[in-house]
Design a protein around this motif. Structure first.
Motif, PDB file in Angstrom:
ATOM      1  N   TYR A  62      43.422  32.536 101.205  1.00 29.74           N
ATOM      2  CA  TYR A  62      44.530  32.729 102.136  1.00 29.74           C
ATOM      3  C   TYR A  62      44.246  33.982 102.950  1.00 29.74           C
ATOM      4  O   TYR A  62      44.270  35.093 102.418  1.00 29.74           O
ATOM      5  N   GLN A  69      40.350  28.871  96.613  1.00 24.59           N
ATOM      6  CA  GLN A  69      41.365  28.814  97.665  1.00 24.59           C
ATOM      7  C   GLN A  69      41.454  30.196  98.318  1.00 24.59           C
ATOM      8  O   GLN A  69      41.597  31.202  97.627  1.00 24.59           O
ATOM      9  N   THR A  84      36.595  37.389 101.379  1.00 25.76           N
ATOM     10  CA  THR A  84      37.097  36.392 102.326  1.00 25.76           C
ATOM     11  C   THR A  84      36.018  35.397 102.748  1.00 25.76           C
ATOM     12  O   THR A  84      36.249  34.588 103.646  1.00 25.76           O
ATOM     13  N   TYR A  95      43.120  39.859 104.155  1.00 29.68           N
ATOM     14  CA  TYR A  95      43.121  39.635 105.600  1.00 29.68           C
ATOM     15  C   TYR A  95      42.041  40.434 106.314  1.00 29.68           C
ATOM     16  O   TYR A  95      42.126  40.684 107.515  1.00 29.68           O
ATOM     17  N   ILE A 143      42.314  32.077  93.498  1.00 29.75           N
ATOM     18  CA  ILE A 143      43.002  32.101  94.793  1.00 29.75           C
ATOM     19  C   ILE A 143      42.970  33.533  95.321  1.00 29.75           C
ATOM     20  O   ILE A 143      43.518  34.453  94.693  1.00 29.75           O
ATOM     21  N   VAL A 175      43.887  36.341  98.225  1.00 32.29           N
ATOM     22  CA  VAL A 175      44.739  36.679  99.368  1.00 32.29           C
ATOM     23  C   VAL A 175      44.214  37.984  99.964  1.00 32.29           C
ATOM     24  O   VAL A 175      44.227  39.023  99.305  1.00 32.29           O
ATOM     25  N   ARG A 235      53.842  28.290  96.668  1.00 34.86           N
ATOM     26  CA  ARG A 235      53.121  27.108  97.165  1.00 34.86           C
ATOM     27  C   ARG A 235      52.048  26.656  96.183  1.00 34.86           C
ATOM     28  O   ARG A 235      51.865  25.452  95.955  1.00 34.86           O
ATOM     29  N   GLU A 236      51.337  27.615  95.618  1.00 33.95           N
ATOM     30  CA  GLU A 236      50.239  27.286  94.708  1.00 33.95           C
ATOM     31  C   GLU A 236      50.721  26.994  93.286  1.00 33.95           C
ATOM     32  O   GLU A 236      50.016  26.353  92.515  1.00 33.95           O
ATOM     33  N   ARG A 287      54.836  37.336 102.066  1.00 31.69           N
ATOM     34  CA  ARG A 287      53.718  36.397 102.184  1.00 31.69           C
ATOM     35  C   ARG A 287      53.128  36.069 100.811  1.00 31.69           C
ATOM     36  O   ARG A 287      52.800  34.915 100.528  1.00 31.69           O
ATOM     37  N   ILE A 337      52.859  32.282  98.993  1.00 36.05           N
ATOM     38  CA  ILE A 337      51.623  31.687  98.473  1.00 36.05           C
ATOM     39  C   ILE A 337      51.761  31.389  96.979  1.00 36.05           C
ATOM     40  O   ILE A 337      51.327  30.330  96.501  1.00 36.05           O
ATOM     41  N   GLU A 340      45.788  36.108 104.826  1.00 35.01           N
ATOM     42  CA  GLU A 340      47.163  36.486 105.144  1.00 35.01           C
ATOM     43  C   GLU A 340      47.403  37.951 104.790  1.00 35.01           C
ATOM     44  O   GLU A 340      46.666  38.551 104.001  1.00 35.01           O
TER      45      GLU A 340
END
Length: 549
Positions: A75, A73, A66, A59, A55, A57, A90-91, A83, A87, A77
Protein backbone atom coordinates in the motif's frame (compact mmCIF):
# COMPACT_ATOMS: atom_id res chain seq x y z
CA UNK A 1 -8.85 -21.12 27.85
CA UNK A 2 -7.17 -24.40 26.94
CA UNK A 3 -6.03 -25.01 23.36
CA UNK A 4 -5.10 -28.41 22.04
CA UNK A 5 -2.34 -28.77 19.46
CA UNK A 6 -4.74 -28.86 16.53
CA UNK A 7 -6.52 -25.67 17.61
CA UNK A 8 -3.19 -23.91 18.08
CA UNK A 9 -2.09 -24.97 14.59
CA UNK A 10 -5.36 -23.77 13.08
CA UNK A 11 -5.10 -20.41 14.84
CA UNK A 12 -1.51 -19.95 13.67
CA UNK A 13 -2.49 -20.81 10.09
CA UNK A 14 -5.38 -18.35 10.30
CA UNK A 15 -2.97 -15.63 11.48
CA UNK A 16 -0.62 -16.41 8.58
CA UNK A 17 -3.44 -16.26 6.05
CA UNK A 18 -4.82 -12.98 7.40
CA UNK A 19 -1.36 -11.47 7.25
CA UNK A 20 0.75 -8.97 9.15
CA UNK A 21 0.92 -5.26 8.36
CA UNK A 22 4.36 -3.65 8.61
CA UNK A 23 4.49 0.14 8.80
CA UNK A 24 7.47 1.64 6.98
CA UNK A 25 9.61 4.68 7.71
CA UNK A 26 7.95 7.25 5.46
CA UNK A 27 9.92 10.08 3.88
CA UNK A 28 13.67 10.16 4.37
CA UNK A 29 14.81 12.97 6.63
CA UNK A 30 17.46 13.62 9.27
CA UNK A 31 16.92 10.87 11.84
CA UNK A 32 14.82 8.59 9.64
CA UNK A 33 16.50 7.01 6.68
CA UNK A 34 17.57 3.76 5.08
CA UNK A 35 18.44 2.15 8.45
CA UNK A 36 14.73 1.88 9.26
CA UNK A 37 13.88 0.68 5.77
CA UNK A 38 16.40 -2.13 6.25
CA UNK A 39 14.57 -3.05 9.44
CA UNK A 40 11.17 -3.05 7.70
CA UNK A 41 12.49 -5.17 4.80
CA UNK A 42 14.16 -7.64 7.19
CA UNK A 43 10.88 -7.95 9.08
CA UNK A 44 8.86 -8.58 5.90
CA UNK A 45 11.34 -11.14 4.59
CA UNK A 46 11.20 -13.06 7.85
CA UNK A 47 7.39 -12.98 7.83
CA UNK A 48 7.29 -14.43 4.31
CA UNK A 49 9.90 -17.04 5.25
CA UNK A 50 7.67 -18.14 8.14
CA UNK A 51 4.60 -18.32 5.91
CA UNK A 52 2.83 -15.09 6.90
CA UNK A 53 1.14 -12.93 4.31
CA UNK A 54 3.09 -9.66 4.44
CA UNK A 55 1.50 -6.23 3.94
CA UNK A 56 3.69 -3.14 3.67
CA UNK A 57 2.40 0.40 4.17
CA UNK A 58 4.85 3.08 3.07
CA UNK A 59 4.89 6.10 0.77
CA UNK A 60 8.55 6.57 -0.04
CA UNK A 61 9.51 5.45 -3.58
CA UNK A 62 13.21 5.52 -2.62
CA UNK A 63 12.80 2.59 -0.23
CA UNK A 64 13.39 -1.09 -0.89
CA UNK A 65 10.24 -1.88 1.10
CA UNK A 66 8.12 -0.32 -1.66
CA UNK A 67 9.55 -2.64 -4.33
CA UNK A 68 6.64 -4.62 -5.74
CA UNK A 69 8.27 -8.00 -5.08
CA UNK A 70 9.29 -7.43 -1.44
CA UNK A 71 5.84 -8.04 0.05
CA UNK A 72 2.64 -9.89 -0.76
CA UNK A 73 0.63 -6.67 -0.62
CA UNK A 74 1.95 -3.12 -0.95
CA UNK A 75 0.00 0.00 0.00
CA UNK A 76 1.69 3.16 -1.23
CA UNK A 77 -0.17 5.33 1.28
CA UNK A 78 0.52 7.91 3.99
CA UNK A 79 1.30 6.68 7.49
CA UNK A 80 -1.63 8.36 9.19
CA UNK A 81 -4.07 6.90 11.71
CA UNK A 82 -7.03 7.05 9.33
CA UNK A 83 -5.24 5.45 6.38
CA UNK A 84 -3.66 2.66 8.45
CA UNK A 85 -7.07 1.86 9.98
CA UNK A 86 -8.63 1.72 6.52
CA UNK A 87 -6.00 -0.76 5.32
CA UNK A 88 -6.21 -2.82 8.51
CA UNK A 89 -9.98 -3.18 8.12
CA UNK A 90 -9.78 -3.89 4.40
CA UNK A 91 -7.14 -6.58 4.80
CA UNK A 92 -8.54 -8.07 8.01
CA UNK A 93 -4.93 -8.35 9.14
CA UNK A 94 -3.87 -10.44 12.12
CA UNK A 95 -1.82 -7.54 13.53
CA UNK A 96 0.40 -4.53 12.90
CA UNK A 97 4.16 -4.15 13.46
CA UNK A 98 5.00 -0.56 14.48
CA UNK A 99 8.51 -1.09 15.83
CA UNK A 100 10.64 -1.36 12.66
CA UNK A 101 9.90 1.93 10.87
CA UNK A 102 11.25 4.52 13.28
CA UNK A 103 9.35 7.14 15.23
CA UNK A 104 6.43 7.77 12.84
CA UNK A 105 4.85 4.29 13.19
CA UNK A 106 5.88 4.10 16.84
CA UNK A 107 3.82 7.22 17.59
CA UNK A 108 0.79 5.53 16.01
CA UNK A 109 0.87 2.63 18.49
CA UNK A 110 -1.38 4.22 21.14
CA UNK A 111 -4.10 5.63 18.81
CA UNK A 112 -4.18 2.39 16.79
CA UNK A 113 -4.49 0.32 19.96
CA UNK A 114 -7.29 2.58 21.20
CA UNK A 115 -9.18 1.77 17.98
CA UNK A 116 -8.88 -1.97 18.62
CA UNK A 117 -5.92 -2.73 16.35
CA UNK A 118 -3.77 -5.70 17.42
CA UNK A 119 -0.29 -4.21 17.98
CA UNK A 120 2.26 -7.00 17.62
CA UNK A 121 5.17 -7.02 20.04
CA UNK A 122 5.35 -4.67 23.00
CA UNK A 123 1.94 -3.36 24.10
CA UNK A 124 1.02 0.22 23.18
CA UNK A 125 0.60 1.11 26.87
CA UNK A 126 4.19 0.03 27.56
CA UNK A 127 5.47 1.94 24.52
CA UNK A 128 3.78 5.02 26.00
CA UNK A 129 5.52 4.43 29.35
CA UNK A 130 8.90 4.51 27.60
CA UNK A 131 8.20 7.43 25.22
CA UNK A 132 6.59 9.69 27.83
CA UNK A 133 9.66 11.03 29.60
CA UNK A 134 7.79 11.78 32.82
CA UNK A 135 6.35 8.24 33.05
CA UNK A 136 9.68 6.69 32.13
CA UNK A 137 11.62 8.72 34.70
CA UNK A 138 9.03 7.85 37.36
CA UNK A 139 9.38 4.19 36.46
CA UNK A 140 13.18 4.29 36.76
CA UNK A 141 12.88 5.92 40.19
CA UNK A 142 10.45 3.19 41.28
CA UNK A 143 12.84 0.49 40.03
CA UNK A 144 15.80 2.06 41.79
CA UNK A 145 17.68 2.62 38.53
CA UNK A 146 20.08 5.55 38.39
CA UNK A 147 19.32 8.47 36.08
CA UNK A 148 20.32 12.14 36.01
CA UNK A 149 18.24 14.39 38.26
CA UNK A 150 15.10 15.47 36.43
CA UNK A 151 12.00 17.62 36.62
CA UNK A 152 8.87 17.94 34.46
CA UNK A 153 8.36 21.38 32.96
CA UNK A 154 5.35 23.19 34.39
CA UNK A 155 6.66 26.72 33.89
CA UNK A 156 9.89 28.42 32.92
CA UNK A 157 10.30 29.67 36.49
CA UNK A 158 10.12 26.13 37.88
CA UNK A 159 12.62 24.95 35.30
CA UNK A 160 15.00 27.76 36.27
CA UNK A 161 14.64 26.89 39.96
CA UNK A 162 15.51 23.27 39.15
CA UNK A 163 18.50 24.30 37.02
CA UNK A 164 19.85 26.51 39.82
CA UNK A 165 19.40 23.65 42.27
CA UNK A 166 21.32 21.02 40.22
CA UNK A 167 23.60 23.52 38.48
CA UNK A 168 24.01 24.35 34.80
CA UNK A 169 24.31 22.89 32.21
CA UNK A 170 20.93 21.18 31.96
CA UNK A 171 19.31 19.20 29.13
CA UNK A 172 15.86 20.06 27.78
CA UNK A 173 14.13 16.89 26.49
CA UNK A 174 10.74 16.78 24.70
CA UNK A 175 8.81 13.47 24.55
CA UNK A 176 7.80 11.41 21.49
CA UNK A 177 10.42 12.91 19.16
CA UNK A 178 12.98 11.45 16.76
CA UNK A 179 16.61 12.49 16.26
CA UNK A 180 16.62 14.71 19.34
CA UNK A 181 14.27 17.29 17.82
CA UNK A 182 14.31 20.48 19.95
CA UNK A 183 16.62 18.81 22.47
CA UNK A 184 19.18 21.30 23.74
CA UNK A 185 21.88 21.74 26.38
CA UNK A 186 21.33 25.02 28.20
CA UNK A 187 24.36 26.68 29.78
CA UNK A 188 22.57 29.66 31.33
CA UNK A 189 19.15 31.16 32.10
CA UNK A 190 18.74 32.87 28.71
CA UNK A 191 19.42 29.69 26.79
CA UNK A 192 17.12 27.70 29.10
CA UNK A 193 14.15 30.02 28.47
CA UNK A 194 14.71 29.98 24.71
CA UNK A 195 15.06 26.19 24.55
CA UNK A 196 12.02 25.56 26.76
CA UNK A 197 9.83 27.60 24.41
CA UNK A 198 11.14 25.65 21.40
CA UNK A 199 10.66 22.28 23.13
CA UNK A 200 7.11 23.15 24.18
CA UNK A 201 6.24 23.96 20.55
CA UNK A 202 7.69 20.67 19.26
CA UNK A 203 6.27 18.45 22.01
CA UNK A 204 2.74 19.94 21.76
CA UNK A 205 0.73 18.34 24.57
CA UNK A 206 3.49 15.88 25.55
CA UNK A 207 5.72 16.38 28.62
CA UNK A 208 8.99 18.29 28.43
CA UNK A 209 11.56 17.12 30.97
CA UNK A 210 14.61 19.05 32.17
CA UNK A 211 17.52 16.93 33.39
CA UNK A 212 20.97 17.59 34.78
CA UNK A 213 23.53 17.32 31.97
CA UNK A 214 26.51 15.17 32.98
CA UNK A 215 29.76 16.55 31.57
CA UNK A 216 32.56 14.22 30.36
CA UNK A 217 30.50 11.03 30.61
CA UNK A 218 30.82 8.12 28.17
CA UNK A 219 27.68 7.16 26.25
CA UNK A 220 26.80 3.50 25.73
CA UNK A 221 24.38 1.94 23.22
CA UNK A 222 22.45 -1.19 24.22
CA UNK A 223 20.57 -2.78 21.30
CA UNK A 224 18.58 -5.89 22.06
CA UNK A 225 15.69 -8.21 21.24
CA UNK A 226 13.36 -9.44 23.98
CA UNK A 227 10.47 -11.88 24.25
CA UNK A 228 7.89 -11.29 27.01
CA UNK A 229 10.41 -9.21 28.96
CA UNK A 230 13.25 -11.73 28.63
CA UNK A 231 16.30 -10.53 26.66
CA UNK A 232 17.22 -12.96 23.87
CA UNK A 233 20.24 -11.21 22.35
CA UNK A 234 22.00 -7.90 22.93
CA UNK A 235 24.94 -5.84 21.73
CA UNK A 236 26.83 -3.17 23.67
CA UNK A 237 28.55 -0.42 21.71
CA UNK A 238 30.33 2.68 22.95
CA UNK A 239 30.45 6.21 21.58
CA UNK A 240 33.89 7.59 20.87
CA UNK A 241 32.63 11.09 21.68
CA UNK A 242 31.52 11.91 25.22
CA UNK A 243 27.81 12.17 26.04
CA UNK A 244 26.27 15.27 24.50
CA UNK A 245 26.59 14.17 20.86
CA UNK A 246 23.40 12.63 19.43
CA UNK A 247 23.72 8.88 18.88
CA UNK A 248 23.00 9.37 15.17
CA UNK A 249 25.98 11.75 14.89
CA UNK A 250 28.31 9.77 17.14
CA UNK A 251 31.16 7.48 16.16
CA UNK A 252 30.08 4.09 17.54
CA UNK A 253 32.53 1.27 18.31
CA UNK A 254 31.25 -2.31 18.45
CA UNK A 255 32.03 -4.36 20.45
CA UNK A 256 32.83 -1.74 23.11
CA UNK A 257 36.58 -1.60 23.72
CA UNK A 258 37.05 0.63 26.76
CA UNK A 259 34.30 -0.20 29.25
CA UNK A 260 34.98 -1.51 32.72
CA UNK A 261 33.67 -5.00 33.43
CA UNK A 262 31.58 -3.59 36.27
CA UNK A 263 30.13 -0.97 33.90
CA UNK A 264 29.05 -3.71 31.47
CA UNK A 265 27.57 -5.66 34.36
CA UNK A 266 25.50 -2.67 35.48
CA UNK A 267 24.33 -1.97 31.92
CA UNK A 268 23.12 -5.57 31.54
CA UNK A 269 21.44 -5.52 34.94
CA UNK A 270 19.57 -2.27 34.29
CA UNK A 271 18.56 -3.41 30.79
CA UNK A 272 17.17 -6.67 32.16
CA UNK A 273 15.10 -4.84 34.79
CA UNK A 274 13.74 -2.38 32.22
CA UNK A 275 12.88 -5.16 29.73
CA UNK A 276 10.90 -7.01 32.39
CA UNK A 277 9.25 -3.86 33.70
CA UNK A 278 8.05 -2.82 30.23
CA UNK A 279 7.23 -6.41 29.19
CA UNK A 280 9.19 -5.88 25.98
CA UNK A 281 8.63 -8.18 23.01
CA UNK A 282 10.61 -7.23 19.93
CA UNK A 283 13.46 -4.81 19.27
CA UNK A 284 14.52 -2.09 21.70
CA UNK A 285 17.37 0.28 22.40
CA UNK A 286 18.57 1.80 25.68
CA UNK A 287 21.10 4.60 25.90
CA UNK A 288 23.27 4.75 29.00
CA UNK A 289 26.02 7.02 30.18
CA UNK A 290 28.84 6.11 32.49
CA UNK A 291 31.29 8.19 34.47
CA UNK A 292 33.78 5.95 36.19
CA UNK A 293 31.66 2.99 37.25
CA UNK A 294 28.54 5.08 37.82
CA UNK A 295 26.01 4.05 35.15
CA UNK A 296 22.85 6.07 34.47
CA UNK A 297 20.00 5.60 32.00
CA UNK A 298 19.38 8.30 29.39
CA UNK A 299 16.38 6.90 27.50
CA UNK A 300 14.74 3.76 26.14
CA UNK A 301 13.19 3.29 22.68
CA UNK A 302 10.81 0.36 22.29
CA UNK A 303 11.52 0.05 18.58
CA UNK A 304 14.41 -0.76 16.30
CA UNK A 305 17.09 1.91 16.54
CA UNK A 306 19.18 3.19 13.64
CA UNK A 307 22.07 1.02 14.91
CA UNK A 308 20.22 -2.29 14.39
CA UNK A 309 21.59 -2.77 10.83
CA UNK A 310 25.07 -1.89 12.11
CA UNK A 311 24.82 -4.39 14.97
CA UNK A 312 23.35 -7.12 12.76
CA UNK A 313 26.04 -6.70 10.10
CA UNK A 314 28.86 -6.63 12.65
CA UNK A 315 27.73 -9.77 14.44
CA UNK A 316 26.44 -11.52 11.31
CA UNK A 317 23.12 -12.14 13.09
CA UNK A 318 19.93 -10.41 11.98
CA UNK A 319 18.36 -8.96 15.15
CA UNK A 320 15.20 -7.92 13.29
CA UNK A 321 14.56 -11.45 12.04
CA UNK A 322 14.74 -12.68 15.61
CA UNK A 323 12.50 -9.85 16.83
CA UNK A 324 9.94 -10.63 14.11
CA UNK A 325 9.63 -14.23 15.27
CA UNK A 326 9.07 -13.06 18.84
CA UNK A 327 6.47 -10.45 17.83
CA UNK A 328 4.29 -12.90 15.88
CA UNK A 329 4.45 -15.51 18.64
CA UNK A 330 6.78 -18.03 17.04
CA UNK A 331 9.64 -19.68 18.91
CA UNK A 332 12.56 -17.25 18.81
CA UNK A 333 15.83 -19.06 19.41
CA UNK A 334 18.63 -16.67 20.46
CA UNK A 335 21.80 -16.46 18.41
CA UNK A 336 24.92 -17.73 20.08
CA UNK A 337 26.93 -14.55 20.52
CA UNK A 338 29.82 -13.78 22.83
CA UNK A 339 30.89 -10.16 22.45
CA UNK A 340 34.19 -10.77 24.26
CA UNK A 341 35.20 -13.50 21.81
CA UNK A 342 34.83 -11.47 18.61
CA UNK A 343 38.28 -10.88 17.14
CA UNK A 344 37.50 -7.77 15.11
CA UNK A 345 36.01 -4.33 15.63
CA UNK A 346 33.47 -2.39 13.59
CA UNK A 347 33.22 1.42 13.72
CA UNK A 348 30.26 3.46 12.48
CA UNK A 349 31.08 7.02 11.40
CA UNK A 350 28.51 9.70 10.49
CA UNK A 351 28.25 11.52 7.17
CA UNK A 352 27.06 15.12 6.94
CA UNK A 353 25.68 17.38 4.21
CA UNK A 354 27.02 20.67 5.51
CA UNK A 355 28.45 21.50 2.07
CA UNK A 356 24.87 21.58 0.75
CA UNK A 357 23.45 23.52 3.69
CA UNK A 358 24.66 27.05 3.20
CA UNK A 359 25.36 28.82 6.47
CA UNK A 360 24.75 25.78 8.71
CA UNK A 361 27.18 25.43 11.60
CA UNK A 362 29.15 22.19 11.09
CA UNK A 363 29.32 21.19 14.72
CA UNK A 364 27.75 18.41 16.78
CA UNK A 365 25.20 18.50 19.60
CA UNK A 366 22.28 16.65 21.13
CA UNK A 367 20.04 17.25 18.10
CA UNK A 368 20.92 15.04 15.15
CA UNK A 369 22.50 16.60 12.05
CA UNK A 370 23.98 13.70 10.06
CA UNK A 371 22.40 12.52 6.80
CA UNK A 372 24.10 9.14 6.52
CA UNK A 373 26.66 6.81 8.00
CA UNK A 374 29.44 4.42 7.05
CA UNK A 375 30.67 1.37 8.95
CA UNK A 376 34.01 -0.37 8.46
CA UNK A 377 35.65 -3.45 9.95
CA UNK A 378 39.18 -3.61 11.32
CA UNK A 379 41.41 -5.86 13.36
CA UNK A 380 41.36 -3.13 16.02
CA UNK A 381 39.39 0.04 16.78
CA UNK A 382 42.00 2.38 15.28
CA UNK A 383 42.13 0.64 11.90
CA UNK A 384 38.34 0.44 11.72
CA UNK A 385 37.98 4.11 12.72
CA UNK A 386 40.39 5.38 10.09
CA UNK A 387 38.77 3.32 7.33
CA UNK A 388 35.32 4.54 8.42
CA UNK A 389 36.17 8.25 8.33
CA UNK A 390 37.99 7.86 5.01
CA UNK A 391 34.86 6.18 3.63
CA UNK A 392 32.85 9.30 4.56
CA UNK A 393 35.08 11.41 2.29
CA UNK A 394 37.51 12.61 4.95
CA UNK A 395 40.94 13.47 3.52
CA UNK A 396 44.13 12.87 5.50
CA UNK A 397 46.52 15.85 5.87
CA UNK A 398 48.93 14.71 3.16
CA UNK A 399 49.08 17.51 0.58
CA UNK A 400 50.87 20.15 2.69
CA UNK A 401 51.10 18.02 5.87
CA UNK A 402 49.59 20.99 7.71
CA UNK A 403 47.06 21.09 10.54
CA UNK A 404 45.25 24.07 12.08
CA UNK A 405 44.17 23.67 15.71
CA UNK A 406 41.80 25.88 17.67
CA UNK A 407 40.92 24.45 21.09
CA UNK A 408 38.75 26.66 23.25
CA UNK A 409 39.22 25.62 26.88
CA UNK A 410 42.25 24.71 28.98
CA UNK A 411 40.76 21.33 29.90
CA UNK A 412 40.40 20.37 26.23
CA UNK A 413 43.87 21.76 25.46
CA UNK A 414 45.37 19.56 28.16
CA UNK A 415 43.46 16.50 26.91
CA UNK A 416 44.57 17.21 23.35
CA UNK A 417 48.24 17.71 24.30
CA UNK A 418 49.42 14.13 23.51
CA UNK A 419 47.88 14.43 20.03
CA UNK A 420 49.75 17.69 19.39
CA UNK A 421 53.00 15.98 20.41
CA UNK A 422 52.24 13.20 17.90
CA UNK A 423 51.59 15.65 15.06
CA UNK A 424 54.80 17.57 15.77
CA UNK A 425 56.89 14.41 16.14
CA UNK A 426 55.57 13.09 12.81
CA UNK A 427 56.69 16.25 11.04
CA UNK A 428 53.32 17.89 10.47
CA UNK A 429 53.30 21.67 10.24
CA UNK A 430 51.00 22.66 13.10
CA UNK A 431 49.25 26.03 13.07
CA UNK A 432 46.96 27.26 15.84
CA UNK A 433 44.89 30.28 16.74
CA UNK A 434 46.74 32.71 18.99
CA UNK A 435 45.44 31.53 22.37
CA UNK A 436 45.89 27.84 21.55
CA UNK A 437 49.39 28.37 20.13
CA UNK A 438 50.49 30.38 23.17
CA UNK A 439 49.16 27.72 25.57
CA UNK A 440 51.09 24.90 23.89
CA UNK A 441 54.25 26.89 23.14
CA UNK A 442 54.56 28.34 26.67
CA UNK A 443 54.13 24.96 28.34
CA UNK A 444 55.79 22.58 25.89
CA UNK A 445 57.82 24.72 23.48
CA UNK A 446 56.36 22.90 20.48
CA UNK A 447 57.01 25.67 17.96
CA UNK A 448 53.39 25.92 16.84
CA UNK A 449 52.79 28.69 14.31
CA UNK A 450 50.21 31.22 15.64
CA UNK A 451 47.43 32.63 13.45
CA UNK A 452 44.92 35.31 14.37
CA UNK A 453 41.29 34.39 14.91
CA UNK A 454 38.97 35.67 12.22
CA UNK A 455 37.02 38.77 13.13
CA UNK A 456 33.75 39.81 11.52
CA UNK A 457 34.44 42.11 8.58
CA UNK A 458 38.16 41.30 8.59
CA UNK A 459 38.16 37.53 8.07
CA UNK A 460 40.46 37.41 5.04
CA UNK A 461 43.27 39.50 6.45
CA UNK A 462 46.69 37.90 5.92
CA UNK A 463 47.89 36.11 9.02
CA UNK A 464 44.41 34.98 10.04
CA UNK A 465 43.20 31.40 10.21
CA UNK A 466 40.57 32.09 7.54
CA UNK A 467 43.20 33.41 5.11
CA UNK A 468 45.33 30.31 5.65
CA UNK A 469 42.37 28.00 4.96
CA UNK A 470 41.27 29.89 1.84
CA UNK A 471 44.84 30.05 0.53
CA UNK A 472 45.11 26.26 0.57
CA UNK A 473 47.81 26.17 3.26
CA UNK A 474 45.76 23.97 5.61
CA UNK A 475 44.91 20.29 5.07
CA UNK A 476 43.01 19.68 8.30
CA UNK A 477 41.14 21.95 10.73
CA UNK A 478 40.63 20.77 14.31
CA UNK A 479 38.23 23.15 16.02
CA UNK A 480 37.05 22.17 19.50
CA UNK A 481 34.68 24.70 21.05
CA UNK A 482 33.69 24.76 24.71
CA UNK A 483 30.04 25.43 24.02
CA UNK A 484 30.61 28.95 25.27
CA UNK A 485 27.95 31.62 25.05
CA UNK A 486 30.55 34.33 24.45
CA UNK A 487 29.81 35.98 21.12
CA UNK A 488 33.45 36.23 20.05
CA UNK A 489 34.06 32.53 20.65
CA UNK A 490 30.97 31.44 18.76
CA UNK A 491 31.61 33.79 15.86
CA UNK A 492 35.31 32.96 15.41
CA UNK A 493 34.76 29.20 15.75
CA UNK A 494 31.80 29.23 13.40
CA UNK A 495 33.68 31.21 10.75
CA UNK A 496 36.60 28.75 10.78
CA UNK A 497 34.36 25.67 10.71
CA UNK A 498 32.21 27.05 7.93
CA UNK A 499 35.27 28.13 5.93
CA UNK A 500 36.78 24.62 6.20
CA UNK A 501 33.57 23.05 4.87
CA UNK A 502 33.15 25.59 2.06
CA UNK A 503 36.75 25.18 0.86
CA UNK A 504 36.80 21.37 1.05
CA UNK A 505 39.21 21.15 3.99
CA UNK A 506 38.81 18.20 6.37
CA UNK A 507 37.24 19.22 9.68
CA UNK A 508 37.11 17.61 13.13
CA UNK A 509 35.12 19.29 15.91
CA UNK A 510 35.40 16.70 18.69
CA UNK A 511 38.50 16.29 20.84
CA UNK A 512 38.08 12.50 21.19
CA UNK A 513 37.94 12.04 17.41
CA UNK A 514 40.97 14.31 16.94
CA UNK A 515 42.99 12.29 19.45
CA UNK A 516 41.91 9.03 17.81
CA UNK A 517 43.05 10.32 14.41
CA UNK A 518 46.47 11.27 15.80
CA UNK A 519 46.86 7.80 17.32
CA UNK A 520 45.86 6.20 14.01
CA UNK A 521 48.51 8.15 12.12
CA UNK A 522 51.15 7.34 14.75
CA UNK A 523 50.35 3.62 14.46
CA UNK A 524 50.54 3.70 10.68
CA UNK A 525 46.90 2.71 10.27
CA UNK A 526 46.77 4.72 7.04
CA UNK A 527 48.78 1.87 5.45
CA UNK A 528 45.91 -0.58 6.00
CA UNK A 529 45.02 -3.35 3.55
CA UNK A 530 41.24 -3.53 2.93
CA UNK A 531 39.68 -6.92 3.66
CA UNK A 532 36.40 -8.49 2.61
CA UNK A 533 33.78 -8.83 5.34
CA UNK A 534 33.95 -12.64 5.19
CA UNK A 535 37.66 -12.48 6.05
CA UNK A 536 36.70 -10.93 9.40
CA UNK A 537 33.88 -13.39 9.99
CA UNK A 538 36.36 -16.25 9.48
CA UNK A 539 39.08 -15.00 11.81
CA UNK A 540 40.03 -17.76 14.26
CA UNK A 541 38.29 -17.32 17.59
CA UNK A 542 37.39 -19.21 20.76
CA UNK A 543 33.93 -19.75 22.22
CA UNK A 544 31.96 -17.93 19.51
CA UNK A 545 29.96 -19.61 16.79
CA UNK A 546 30.73 -17.82 13.55
CA UNK A 547 27.73 -16.56 11.58
CA UNK A 548 26.67 -18.71 8.67
CA UNK A 549 25.33 -17.29 5.45
Amino acid sequence: RHFNIEEQANELQNSKDRGVMVLGCGAYCIGSSVEFDWCAVSCVRQLRKDGFKSIIVNYNPETVSTDYDESDQLYFEELSLERVLDIYEREGAFGVVVSVGGQIPNNLAAPLSDMGVNILGTAASDIDRAEDRRKFSDMLDTMGINQPEWSVLKSNDEALTFAEKVGFPVLVRPSFVLSGAAMRVAADETQLNNFLDLAADVAADKPVVVTKFIVNAKEIEFDAVADQGHILNYAIGEHLENAGVHSGDATVILPAQKLYVNTIRQVKRYASIIAKGLRITGPFNIQFMAKGNDVQVIECNLRASRTFPFVSKTLGCNFISLATKAMVGLEAEPYRISLLDIDFVCVKAPMFSFTRLRGADPTLGVEMASTGEVACFGVDAHTAFLQAILATGFKLPEKNRSILCSVASDSFRFEFLPAVHIFVAMGYKVYATAGTAKWYNDREGLGIIPLDKPEEGDEDKEGTAMHAIKSGLIDLVINVSEGSTRKDEITAGYLMRRCAVDFGVSLITNVKCAIMLAECLERGCDKFKPLHIDEFYHLPTIGWKKPTK
